[in-house]
Write a protein that holds these residues in place. Structure first.
Motif, PDB file in Angstrom:
ATOM      1  N   TYR A  28       0.854  -1.193   0.000  1.00  0.00           N
ATOM      2  CA  TYR A  28       0.000   0.000   0.000  1.00  0.00           C
ATOM      3  C   TYR A  28       0.887   1.239   0.000  1.00  0.00           C
ATOM      4  CZ  TYR A  28      -3.773   3.232   1.084  1.00  0.00           C
ATOM      5  OH  TYR A  28      -4.694   4.258   1.017  1.00  0.00           O
ATOM      6  N   CYS A  30       0.651   5.568  -0.113  1.00  0.00           N
ATOM      7  CA  CYS A  30      -0.226   6.744  -0.073  1.00  0.00           C
ATOM      8  C   CYS A  30      -0.106   7.492  -1.395  1.00  0.00           C
ATOM      9  CB  CYS A  30       0.184   7.674   1.061  1.00  0.00           C
ATOM     10  SG  CYS A  30      -0.079   6.911   2.659  1.00  0.00           S
ATOM     11  N   CYS A 225      -6.781   6.030   4.479  1.00  0.00           N
ATOM     12  CA  CYS A 225      -5.793   4.997   4.116  1.00  0.00           C
ATOM     13  C   CYS A 225      -6.004   3.738   4.957  1.00  0.00           C
ATOM     14  CB  CYS A 225      -4.379   5.546   4.285  1.00  0.00           C
ATOM     15  SG  CYS A 225      -3.996   6.737   2.987  1.00  0.00           S
ATOM     16  N   HIS A 250       0.729  11.196   9.592  1.00  0.00           N
ATOM     17  CA  HIS A 250      -0.234  10.393   8.838  1.00  0.00           C
ATOM     18  C   HIS A 250      -0.065   8.888   9.120  1.00  0.00           C
ATOM     19  CE1 HIS A 250      -3.003   9.385   5.685  1.00  0.00           C
ATOM     20  NE2 HIS A 250      -2.076   8.821   4.927  1.00  0.00           N
ATOM     21  N   GLU A 254      -2.304   6.221  11.244  1.00  0.00           N
ATOM     22  CA  GLU A 254      -2.818   4.989  10.615  1.00  0.00           C
ATOM     23  C   GLU A 254      -2.572   3.786  11.526  1.00  0.00           C
ATOM     24  OE1 GLU A 254      -2.130   3.813   6.499  1.00  0.00           O
ATOM     25  OE2 GLU A 254      -1.662   5.888   6.044  1.00  0.00           O
TER      26      GLU A 254
HETATM   27 ZN    ZN Z   1      -2.064   7.534   3.345  1.00  0.00          ZN
END
Ligand code: ZN
Ligand code: AMP
Length: 498
Positions: A28, A30, A225, A250, A254
């Motif tokens: 993954y 961003c 996210c 960020h 998460e």
């Molecule tokens: Zn992100």
């Protein structure tokens, strides 16, 4: 056991890569916030992850690569202060927020294609996953880590930190993190200074808003996210990536969200790319030092001495390891241009040799051995945390050998046929498949630049003489060919290919 080692921000060391499911990787990254054009700094991060994605596939993994499009919820400040970036821009330009999103998503894809970046396997949008984000925020409240104030849902960082270290990703204690934040004023709804919004109440002026259990609002940036990575990769997946600037807030948020919701850390390995800088200052929109990719390809930025092709820029980036800063300058780009040409010329020569050339009885065992060991280094360097710079250094050691064989100062029979075939197949795999480079015809590119400058000059002269028929004809006919002309501030004119 895999030979691949990667630097995990979470453990602050290189670790052997072991996927959760054999032969498969969940990745993954961003993606962009599509309220403006991506600058070259953003591109560096996306190019770095493109190479990581390509290398994982080269190793034989089946990779599910998810890179989101942030099309709602990203406020101007990373800690939920300020305006929503889309609403602000939409008001400024008198457009629908979704027109902003569409315009910059299309532009982003175009730039990615010019750099020869592979598209991710899934590219989810925040606005397409509102229900998932609401569900996750609700679960965090139900688990006791979220609270609602006046239609906004906050994450309770201090409560979470009593059970799990909130600053685990960047190895910082809560007290240290608190130091960097301002005191809460009487106006603040939040309980704690580090608390962040999972869901934000929307005022009537807010253009994009959705119904939720807490009233009309829109999702916070961090939950996006978390919700989308869980949906497509599961509660825990292999690799999460992004630029280094995202780690402290960020990505930290998460991790906290996933822990609070699912009692698990979302990713096993966190990879962060370092920043592209200009004279040592991070390239960013807010610093006003952002170069747009098109400005490089057309050479129209005032600080550029000439135009640089997308492959030139990509190669420039490959010459530095992704965890080092990379400073952007004319000199560095020109050096990269020369380097790429030298390497590509040698590659073309190498590929023009028939397969099976060489001699079974290699005439120069020492040279044959040297070539084989330099080629073997390609994988070794990539397995050492994707060190593209060192792969290129090994390739450049092979260039004079290839050139000498071409010039016949070394006989091809010095090498065995196996060595020649190995060199051919590894160069091809690396330059084209892993590094994603393509042949560029520099001669044609240079001619096109010259022709365009000539047309721009003629058009300027025509306008000067009020000969609008000619100036319009140039603009319109170029538009038909898919080439657009843009008037810049200060009377300059730039061009771009649709
Ligand atoms: Zn992100
Ligand atoms: P944004 O659209 O601002 O969310 O940024 C998209 C990606 O680009 C994020 O992963 C950022 O960390 C990354 N990024 C932003 N500025 C730079 C820079 N100067 N160098 C490298 N990556 C950057």
């Amino acid at each position: 056991m895999s030979d691949l080692k990667l630097y995990n921000t979470l453990s602050r060391q290189k670790e052997s890569f072991e996927p959760i499911t054999a032969d498969h990787v969940g990745l993954y990254v961003c993606g962009p916030t599509v309220y403006s054009d991506v600058h070259l700094g953003n591109c560096r991060t996306f190019i770095s992850f493109d190479i990581i994605y390509r290398y994982l596939r080269y190793l034989g993994y089946k990779v599910r690569y998810v890179r989101n499009i942030t099309d709602a919820g990203h406020l101007e400040g990373d800690r939920d202060e300020g305006d929503d970036k889309f609403s602000k821009k939409a008001r400024l330009e008198r457009l629908e927020p979704m027109e902003i999103v569409q315009r910059y998503t299309v532009g982003f894809h175009k730039v990615m294609q010019l750099f020869n970046n592979e598209p991710p396997t899934i590219e989810p949008t925040a606005t397409g996953h509102i229900t998932e984000q609401i569900r996750m925020a609700q679960q965090i409240i139900d688990n006791g880590y979220g609270y609602v104030v006046n239609g906004t849902v906050y994450f309770d960082v201090e409560k979470y930190n009593k059970e799990k270290p909130y600053g685990i990703l960047t190895n910082r204690k809560l007290e240290d993190l608190l130091e960097g934040t301002r005191e809460l004023g009487g106006q603040d709804e939040k309980k704690g200074r580090l608390d962040f919004a999972l869901w934000i109440k929307a005022g009537p002026e807010h253009l994009m808003q959705w119904p939720s259990p807490w009233g009309m609002g829109f999702p916070g940036w961090h939950i996006e996210c978390s919700a989308m990575s869980e949906k497509y990769l599961g509660k825990q997946f292999d690799i999460h990536g992004g630029g280094m600037d995202l780690a402290a807030t960020h990505h930290t948020n998460e991790i906290a969200q996933s822990q609070a919701c699912y009692h698990t850390s979302p990713a096993r390995y966190w990879l962060h790319t370092n920043m592209l800088t200009v004279n040592g200052v991070r390239m960013s929109k807010s610093a006003g030092n952002g170069f747009l990719p098109e400005e490089l390809f057309s050479g129209s930025h005032p600080l550029l001495e000439k135009a640089y092709s997308p492959m030139n820029v990509r190669f420039f980036m490959l010459q530095t390891h992704y965890r080092s800063t990379l400073d952007f300058s004319n000199e560095a780009l020109q050096a990269a241009e020369k380097g790429l040409k030298r390497l590509w010329d040698a590659y073309e020569k190498l590929m023009s040799w028939e397969t099976g050339v060489g001699s079974q009885e290699s005439g120069d065992k020492e040279l044959d051995e040297k070539v084989r060991s330099l080629v073997a280094e390609f994988d070794e360097h990539m397995n050492d945390d994707f060190n593209t710079a060192r792969v290129l250094a090994s390739m450049f050691e092979l260039v004079p050998i290839i050139n000498s064989i071409k010039d016949k100062t070394i006989a091809i029979t010095a090498l065995s046929p196996d060595t020649v075939t190995l060199m051919q197949s590894k160069f091809k795999s690396y330059l084209e498949d892993v590094f994603g480079l393509k042949a560029v015809n520099e001669a044609d590119n240079g001619k096109l630049q010259g022709v365009m400058q000539l047309l721009i000059d003629i058009r300027k002269e025509a306008k000067g003489k009020k000969d609008f028929a000619t100036s319009d004809k140039i603009r319109n006919q170029l538009a038909e060919l898919g080439i657009t002309l843009k008037d810049e501030k200060g009377g300059e004119m730039t061009w771009g290919i649709e």
